[in-house]
Design a protein around this motif. Structure first.
Motif, PDB file in Angstrom:
ATOM      1  N   GLU A 150       0.257  -1.685  -0.212  1.00 18.39           N
ATOM      2  CA  GLU A 150      -0.215   0.062   0.339  1.00 18.39           C
ATOM      3  C   GLU A 150       0.704   0.398  -0.051  1.00 18.39           C
ATOM      4  N   ALA A 151       1.837   1.033   0.696  1.00 19.78           N
ATOM      5  CA  ALA A 151       2.580   1.989   0.841  1.00 19.78           C
ATOM      6  C   ALA A 151       3.516   2.684  -0.384  1.00 19.78           C
ATOM      7  N   GLU A 152       3.807   1.491  -1.357  1.00 22.88           N
ATOM      8  CA  GLU A 152       4.807   1.407  -2.397  1.00 22.88           C
ATOM      9  C   GLU A 152       4.053   2.171  -3.795  1.00 22.88           C
ATOM     10  N   SER A 153       2.709   1.774  -2.811  1.00 23.75           N
ATOM     11  CA  SER A 153       1.372   1.778  -4.333  1.00 23.75           C
ATOM     12  C   SER A 153       0.630   3.965  -4.338  1.00 23.75           C
ATOM     13  N   ALA A 154       1.208   4.668  -2.734  1.00 19.61           N
ATOM     14  CA  ALA A 154       0.699   5.888  -2.702  1.00 19.61           C
ATOM     15  C   ALA A 154       1.720   6.688  -3.124  1.00 19.61           C
ATOM     16  N   ALA A 155       3.316   5.690  -3.420  1.00 23.19           N
ATOM     17  CA  ALA A 155       4.210   6.584  -3.063  1.00 23.19           C
ATOM     18  C   ALA A 155       4.780   7.373  -4.554  1.00 23.19           C
ATOM     19  N   THR A 156       4.809   8.519  -4.766  1.00 23.35           N
ATOM     20  CA  THR A 156       4.818   9.421  -5.816  1.00 23.35           C
ATOM     21  C   THR A 156       6.292   9.977  -5.797  1.00 23.35           C
ATOM     22  N   THR A 157       7.359  10.090  -5.116  1.00 21.00           N
ATOM     23  CA  THR A 157       8.043  10.878  -5.053  1.00 21.00           C
ATOM     24  C   THR A 157       9.465   9.725  -4.858  1.00 21.00           C
ATOM     25  N   ASN A 158      10.363  10.349  -5.583  1.00 24.67           N
ATOM     26  CA  ASN A 158      11.666   9.736  -5.375  1.00 24.67           C
ATOM     27  C   ASN A 158      12.439   9.514  -3.949  1.00 24.67           C
ATOM     28  N   ALA A 159      11.922  10.509  -2.780  1.00 33.52           N
ATOM     29  CA  ALA A 159      12.558  10.133  -1.936  1.00 33.52           C
ATOM     30  C   ALA A 159      11.457   9.142  -0.719  1.00 33.52           C
ATOM     31  N   GLU A 160      10.387   9.209  -1.431  1.00 33.32           N
ATOM     32  CA  GLU A 160       9.501   7.770  -0.490  1.00 33.32           C
ATOM     33  C   GLU A 160       9.798   7.094  -1.518  1.00 33.32           C
ATOM     34  N   TYR A 161       9.696   6.272  -2.561  1.00 29.52           N
ATOM     35  CA  TYR A 161      10.455   5.146  -3.091  1.00 29.52           C
ATOM     36  C   TYR A 161      12.018   4.772  -2.584  1.00 29.52           C
ATOM     37  N   ALA A 162      12.874   5.637  -2.520  1.00 31.56           N
ATOM     38  CA  ALA A 162      13.655   5.472  -1.787  1.00 31.56           C
ATOM     39  C   ALA A 162      13.766   4.608  -0.669  1.00 31.56           C
ATOM     40  N   PHE A 163      12.639   5.408   0.665  1.00 36.10           N
ATOM     41  CA  PHE A 163      12.512   5.041   1.814  1.00 36.10           C
ATOM     42  C   PHE A 163      11.078   3.273   1.101  1.00 36.10           C
ATOM     43  N   MET A 164      10.533   3.420   0.507  1.00 38.69           N
ATOM     44  CA  MET A 164       9.984   2.063   0.555  1.00 38.69           C
ATOM     45  C   MET A 164      11.213   0.894   0.009  1.00 38.69           C
ATOM     46  N   ARG A 165      11.881   1.262  -1.025  1.00 37.71           N
ATOM     47  CA  ARG A 165      13.125   0.543  -0.883  1.00 37.71           C
ATOM     48  C   ARG A 165      13.445   0.261  -0.293  1.00 37.71           C
ATOM     49  N   ARG A 166      13.751   1.371   0.848  1.00 38.85           N
ATOM     50  CA  ARG A 166      15.094   0.652   1.877  1.00 38.85           C
ATOM     51  C   ARG A 166      13.878  -0.296   2.859  1.00 38.85           C
ATOM     52  N   ALA A 167      12.603  -0.107   3.112  1.00 36.13           N
ATOM     53  CA  ALA A 167      12.376  -0.702   4.213  1.00 36.13           C
ATOM     54  C   ALA A 167      11.984  -2.270   3.888  1.00 36.13           C
TER      55      ALA A 167
END
Ligand code: ADP
Length: 498
Positions: free
Chosen positions: A94-111
């Motif tokens: 859910e968090a990944e699909s809600a992500a829209t910015t590079n910063a969010e993608y980076a956080f999600m990748r790490r998680a």
């Protein structure tokens, strides 16, 4: 109000109103689109925050399960781990699909990397069942793959979205403030514009009224000059206090003066008539009186020894008859008698009247013809004596106009409504210099004419509701037309109903 003033005010007012309207519509559309984008952003951040919170809560729960297991070494604390893993997976997705910015993608990748590593390690421990037991391996797993590495990006993702959420709501608040100010400004501008327009209109109206009042005062002054007197009322309570009242007073004074002038003119006209009539009477009776006077003087002169002879007496009688005729003519003219109307067959009346005149016509060498009428009975409502008088007068005039002989022709021009009796002759025609004046009294071109015949004729015909007209015929000679209303079956019914 002055049309120039109206256009001068209306056009700017209309332009300002249209501008205000355009601004208001533009602002409304802008606010709508801003509101849409802000609510979209907010809903996105809210979804991200919810996913991040769920992720964080799930990770913290996994950690607390593991902490309990480490404290108690009781395997039952590891039982909820697969279920929690599924929750973490769902929250991650859910968090990944809600992500829209590079910063969010980076956080999600790490998680996700951290989660994958942790659960891979945990599942291999569970699957291999190490001989030394689970406990040391789990401690080892928790030490090598720290859950904090998963928790930290999830937490940062959460904080980042919360920050974005508060920034968006801050922007929203600023926007609302700006809009409030804008709308307030627009309202104030509209109100000021309205007041300005009202002031301009009232100033314009006042100027226009002042000009009208000046014009009215000018008109009143001109009217006063025209009647050459100041305002008539002397009573102070009646003094005109506005230009309009002033004009009203002046107009009524002018009207009064006009009525007086009209009365004076009528009186002058009446006096002129009396004078004209007196002159006509004097002129007419002078000749017979002179003849009578001479004859009487001669008879009175005894020295001449000439008493009145039979011939003299005959002349005296003729002159007295002439005087009588003149007096009757004047009486006819001055005191017209009311026609005694009854149904008359005009054909019969014409034939009988002409029979009496034929002898006299023959003496003048004039032939009288009567055209055959369209019908044997042409009925009119008339006084037969008065109508006969008209006909005789017209025929006498026609005889007078043809002293050397000629013809008189009586014709008909009938319609269903009216009957026209035409009296035409072959004489020299009407004197062109007289025109319609031949119908006026005392107009005559004859030596011994009184000039009353045609005016009496016209008056008689008009008292019958008809018309008497005169023209010259193209082939020569005069033509008189007596037009009367025809008695029909319908007109009889109508008069009977009356
Ligand atoms: P009077 O016969 O006493 O002159 P009238 O009123 O009958 O008065 O006529 C007025 C004038 O109209 C006449 O003097 C004459 O000039 C003119 N008039 C009338 N009838 C005829 C006619 N049939 N032809 C030419 N002129 C006419």
């Amino acid at each position: 109000m002055n049309p120039r003033l109206i256009t001068g005010l209306t056009i700017p007012l209309a332009v300002v109103s249209v501008l205000l309207l355009i601004i208001a519509i533009g602002s409304a559309l802008y606010v709508r689109s801003l509101q849409q984008s802000i609510s979209h952003l907010m809903s996105h951040h809210v979804a991200s925050v919810r996913a991040a919170q769920e992720l964080e809560i799930s990770i913290r729960e996994v950690r607390s399960q593991f902490d309990r297991y480490l404290i108690t070494a009781d395997k039952k604390h590891l039982e909820p781990v697969p279920r929690l893993k599924e929750r973490i997976e769902a929250a991650l997705l859910e968090a990944e699909s809600a992500a829209t910015t590079n910063a969010e993608y980076a956080f999600m990748r790490r998680a996700r990397d951290g989660c994958d590593a942790f659960f891979r390690g945990y599942e291999s421990i569970i699957a291999n069942q190490p001989p030394g037991g689970l406990y040391p391996n789990i401690i080892d797993l928790i030490e090598t793959v720290r859950l904090g590495e998963v928790l930290e990006p999830a937490h940062e993702y959460l904080r980042w979205n919360e920050g974005m959420l508060s920034r968006t709501s801050e922007e929203n608040r600023e926007l609302v403030e700006r809009l409030t100010l804008g709308m307030l400004g627009l309202g104030i501008c509209g109100a000021i514009g309205g007041m300005l327009a009202g002031w301009l209109i009232s100033a314009g109206v006042r100027r226009s009224m002042q000009r009208t009042e000046e014009r009215l005062r000018d008109t009143a002054a001109q009217l006063d000059q025209a009647i050459a007197q100041p305002h008539p009322p002397t009573d102070s309570t009646l003094q005109p206090d506005s230009a309009l009242e002033q004009v009203t007073v002046s107009v009524s004074a002018v009207l009064k003066r006009l009525r007086q002038t009209e009365r004076d003119a009528l009186r002058a006209e009446q006096l002129a008539w009396v004078g004209q009539m007196a002159a006509g009477i004097a002129h007419e009776i002078r000749n017979p009186l002179m003849a009578i006077k001479i004859l009487v003087q001669v008879a009175a002169d005894r020295r001449s020894g000439q008493p009145l002879r039979a011939r003299d007496l005959q002349v005296l009688e003729e002159e007295i008859v002439r005087l009588e005729q003149i007096v009757n003519g004047f009486l006819d003219f001055a005191r017209p008698t009311r026609p005694e109307l009854r149904e008359v067959n005009l054909v019969e009346l014409v034939q009988k009247s002409i029979e009496r005149l034929r002898q006299r016509a023959e003496l003048h060498g004039v032939e009288v013809q009567i055209d055959s009428p369209p019908e044997s009975r042409l009925l009119v409502q008339a006084d037969p004596n008065q109508l006969r008088q008209v006909l005789v007068n017209l025929v006498y005039n026609a005889l007078d106009a043809q002293p050397q002989g000629g013809t008189i022709c009586l014709g008909w021009d009938c319609s269903s409504e009216s009957i026209e009796l035409i009296v035409a002759d072959s004489g020299p025609g009407l004197p062109p210099e007289l025109g319609e004046m031949i119908f006026e009294p005392f107009i005559s071109t004859k030596e011994s004419g009184m000039g009353l015949g045609l005016s009496i004729c016209r008056r008689i015909v008009e008292s019958h509701g008809g018309r008497l007209t005169a023209t010259n015929r193209p082939e020569g000679g005069a033509e008189f037309r007596i037009c009367l209303q025809r008695v029909t079956h319908d007109s009889r019914l109508t008069s009977a109903q009356r």
